[in-house]
Design a protein around this motif. Sequence first.
Motif, PDB file in Angstrom:
ATOM      1  N   LYS A  33       3.310  -1.220   9.994  1.00 51.37           N
ATOM      2  CA  LYS A  33       2.298  -2.165   9.507  1.00 51.37           C
ATOM      3  C   LYS A  33       2.475  -2.476   8.029  1.00 51.37           C
ATOM      4  N   LEU A  34       3.339  -1.723   7.385  1.00 48.93           N
ATOM      5  CA  LEU A  34       3.651  -1.931   5.981  1.00 48.93           C
ATOM      6  C   LEU A  34       5.167  -1.946   5.867  1.00 48.93           C
ATOM      7  N   LYS A  47       8.821  -3.531  -4.273  1.00 49.78           N
ATOM      8  CA  LYS A  47       7.607  -4.097  -4.880  1.00 49.78           C
ATOM      9  C   LYS A  47       7.458  -5.568  -4.516  1.00 49.78           C
ATOM     10  N   SER A  48       8.542  -6.313  -4.582  1.00 50.78           N
ATOM     11  CA  SER A  48       8.456  -7.748  -4.302  1.00 50.78           C
ATOM     12  C   SER A  48       8.124  -8.012  -2.837  1.00 50.78           C
ATOM     13  N   VAL A  49       8.658  -7.210  -1.921  1.00 49.88           N
ATOM     14  CA  VAL A  49       8.346  -7.380  -0.502  1.00 49.88           C
ATOM     15  C   VAL A  49       6.895  -7.000  -0.230  1.00 49.88           C
ATOM     16  N   LEU A  50       6.417  -5.946  -0.864  1.00 46.10           N
ATOM     17  CA  LEU A  50       5.006  -5.561  -0.701  1.00 46.10           C
ATOM     18  C   LEU A  50       4.081  -6.652  -1.243  1.00 46.10           C
ATOM     19  N   GLU A  52       4.700  -9.860  -1.364  1.00 46.38           N
ATOM     20  CA  GLU A  52       4.743 -10.954  -0.406  1.00 46.38           C
ATOM     21  C   GLU A  52       3.961 -10.619   0.863  1.00 46.38           C
ATOM     22  N   HIS A  53       4.064  -9.388   1.305  1.00 44.64           N
ATOM     23  CA  HIS A  53       3.321  -8.939   2.484  1.00 44.64           C
ATOM     24  C   HIS A  53       1.817  -9.149   2.279  1.00 44.64           C
ATOM     25  N   TYR A  54       1.301  -8.706   1.145  1.00 47.60           N
ATOM     26  CA  TYR A  54      -0.137  -8.857   0.888  1.00 47.60           C
ATOM     27  C   TYR A  54      -0.511 -10.303   0.576  1.00 47.60           C
ATOM     28  N   LYS A  61      -1.783 -15.156   7.167  1.00 46.96           N
ATOM     29  CA  LYS A  61      -0.584 -15.070   7.996  1.00 46.96           C
ATOM     30  C   LYS A  61      -0.012 -13.681   7.858  1.00 46.96           C
ATOM     31  N   ALA A  62       0.096 -12.956   8.942  1.00 48.17           N
ATOM     32  CA  ALA A  62       0.676 -11.616   8.898  1.00 48.17           C
ATOM     33  C   ALA A  62       2.159 -11.723   8.590  1.00 48.17           C
TER      34      ALA A  62
END
Length: 63
Positions: A33-34, A47-50, A52-54, A61-62
Amino acid sequence: MEIADDLLRGVKRISAFINEDERATYHKLSTGKLPGGKEGNQWIASKSVLREHYAALTRGKAA
């Protein structure tokens, strides 16, 4: 930016970055989920992917 500047190593650092409880962070990482992965026994995340995820979650949009 160097790759090392973007990486978080270990659940403790990842959870501090996202301001989440370590146990909840571990659960989210281990269930997918993360976004993150394991290198040996250690969880790593970008950090950059996290971010973008949030950002995707707040746009409805998940990731």
